[in-house]
Design an enzyme around this catalytic site. Structure first.
Site, short mmCIF file in Angstrom:
data_model
loop_
_atom_site.label_atom_id
_atom_site.label_comp_id
_atom_site.label_asym_id
_atom_site.label_seq_id
_atom_site.Cartn_x
_atom_site.Cartn_y
_atom_site.Cartn_z
N LYS A 173 0.84 -1.21 0.00
CA LYS A 173 0.00 0.00 0.00
C LYS A 173 0.88 1.26 0.00
O LYS A 173 2.09 1.17 0.17
CB LYS A 173 -0.91 -0.01 1.22
CG LYS A 173 -1.76 -1.26 1.38
CD LYS A 173 -2.95 -1.33 0.44
CE LYS A 173 -3.70 -2.62 0.67
NZ LYS A 173 -4.84 -2.85 -0.17
C1 LIG Z 1 -5.69 -4.04 0.53
C2 LIG Z 1 -7.14 -3.95 0.44
C3 LIG Z 1 -7.99 -4.40 1.47
C4 LIG Z 1 -7.56 -5.24 2.64
O1 LIG Z 1 -6.46 -4.94 3.30
P1 LIG Z 1 -5.65 -6.03 4.17
O2 LIG Z 1 -4.90 -5.15 5.11
O3 LIG Z 1 -4.79 -6.80 3.25
O4 LIG Z 1 -6.63 -6.89 4.91
C5 LIG Z 1 -9.35 -4.19 1.34
N1 LIG Z 1 -9.87 -3.61 0.25
C6 LIG Z 1 -9.11 -3.19 -0.77
C7 LIG Z 1 -9.77 -2.56 -1.95
C8 LIG Z 1 -7.72 -3.38 -0.72
O5 LIG Z 1 -6.96 -3.02 -1.76
#
Ligand SMILES: *Cc1c(COP(=O)(O)O)cnc(C)c1O
Length: 377
Positions: free
Chosen positions: A184
């Site tokens: 991210k």
């Molecule tokens: C990364 C992501 C999540 C979930 O995040 P995690 O921390 O991996 O559980 C949820 N929704 C979207 C659209 C994402 O890109």
């Protein structure tokens, strides 16, 4: 064959980040301590939300939003089939029914015009996703939600720092969610946050992340069904340090997106650069280019394999959720149900994208793509 080693994603960890983590390890408060509080305060201030509740992942954040809004079995929740799986799975966690609505071909966000037709007496909420850093048409979504008395959950896990007229992603819905997996915009290793202006959602989320405890401080008193969705102070220290550099991260990623736009321009017969919205300040997540329609899904898959064989990280962000085995099996979705999503998903090519990729590496990716297009039919 020349080998390159350019990963798809990479975190940006500084010496200060490392020192911040080590400093927490020298204290006795590794969980529910001062770093959690500081991270939440700084995160709320950055997004402009009244409350921020830090949790163990973005998926946990979504689940807590669903629970806090009392979404349950028999309820229908409208959402996008073009997303990471968690934005739909959070509906399944509470045995509610996901109702997919197709996307807009430019922003790749849910199409508000198609939502009305999907609303029934059972519809309780919309989970709308700010996909790849793009913002949904929140004015339209808010109007629909108000008209039909629906809750709006904003999955802003891919859009930390994106904004429209200064209003930041995460603050458009009744609650918003963020995620800090290492691919991210910023990372805490693993982690997530719920943001909201609503005191009731904040109180419920805070309690449920911590085994349903209330704010009396009693460790073995449990008001409601909760979870262990806590995030450690170790992760929060990294979060505070990363958040202090988020503007720099967004600017670096923006520059990389411009390099790609330039580098891919000569390949316009084959591939279209990622689109961003004119009126939005985009915080780029993954760089998703689109193969032109003359190519088949099989061509795309072959291209990804060839790039990987040359050491260039890439992937098919995102396969359609309704065509994942879990969803075809449990709900009977099939090819053709959401044609815009399927057409997009069949031709996406996510390319290496991270803060410290160089312009030369971007140029290399474009060169390899150019070579490979000559190998495709
Ligand atoms: C990364 C992501 C999540 C979930 O995040 P995690 O921390 O991996 O559980 C949820 N929704 C979207 C659209 C994402 O890109």
């Amino acid at each position: 064959m020349t080998q390159y080693d350019i990963p798809l994603a990479a975190p940006d960890i500084s010496d200060e980040d490392i020192a911040a983590v080590v400093a927490v390890l020298k204290t006795s408060r590794l969980s529910l301590g001062a770093k959690l509080e500081e991270f939440e305060q700084k995160f709320a201030a950055y997004t402009g939300a009244k409350h921020a509740i830090a949790v163990s992942s973005g998926t946990a954040a979504l689940h807590l939003c669903v629970r806090a809004l009392d979404i349950k079995e028999g309820d229908e929740v409208i959402t996008s089939p073009f997303s990471f799986i968690a934005s739909a799975n959070c509906i399944l966690f509470e045995k509610a029914t996901p109702v997919f609505v197709d996307i807009l071909p430019d922003t790749l966000c849910i199409d508000p015009v198609l939502i009305e037709a999907a609303i029934t007496e059972k519809t309780k909420a919309i989970v709308a996703v700010d996909i790849l850093g793009n913002l949904c048409d929140w004015d339209a979504l808010r109007a629909i939600a108000d008209k039909h008395n629906l809750a709006l959950i904003e999955d802003s896990c891919e859009a930390l720092g994106s904004s429209l007229n200064g209003k930041k992603a995460g603050t458009f819905g009744d609650c918003g969610t963020f995620a800090f997996y290492p691919n991210k915009q910023m990372t805490t290793g693993e982690g997530g946050v719920v943001v909201t202006d609503r005191d009731d959602i904040a109180d419920a989320a805070r309690s449920m992340r911590n085994q349903g405890r209330d704010d009396s401080g009693r460790f073995l008193h449990h008001e409601r069904l909760g979870y262990n969705y806590r995030i450690s102070d170790i992760n929060c220290a990294l979060g505070i340090s990363q958040l202090s550099r988020i503007e720099e991260f967004i600017q670096k990623r923006d520059a990389v997106s411009e390099w790609y736009k330039e580098a891919l321009a000569p390949l316009a017969d084959h591939i279209t650069p990622a689109l961003s919205q004119d009126d939005v300040r985009t915080s780029w997540f993954v760089y998703v280019a689109h193969l032109n329609s003359k190519y088949t899904p099989q061509d795309r898959d072959a291209l990804l394999e060839r790039l990987k064989a040359k050491g260039i990280g890439c992937n098919n962000y995102f396969p359609a959720i309704h065509l994942q085995p879990l969803y075809t099996r449990e709900f009977g979705f099939k090819k053709g149900d959401f044609p815009i999503t399927e057409g997009v998903s069949d031709r996406t090519v996510a390319l290496p994208f991270y803060n410290n990729i160089s312009q030369k590496e971007v140029a290399t990716v474009a060169e390899v793509l150019n070579d490979e297009f000559h190998n495709l039919p």
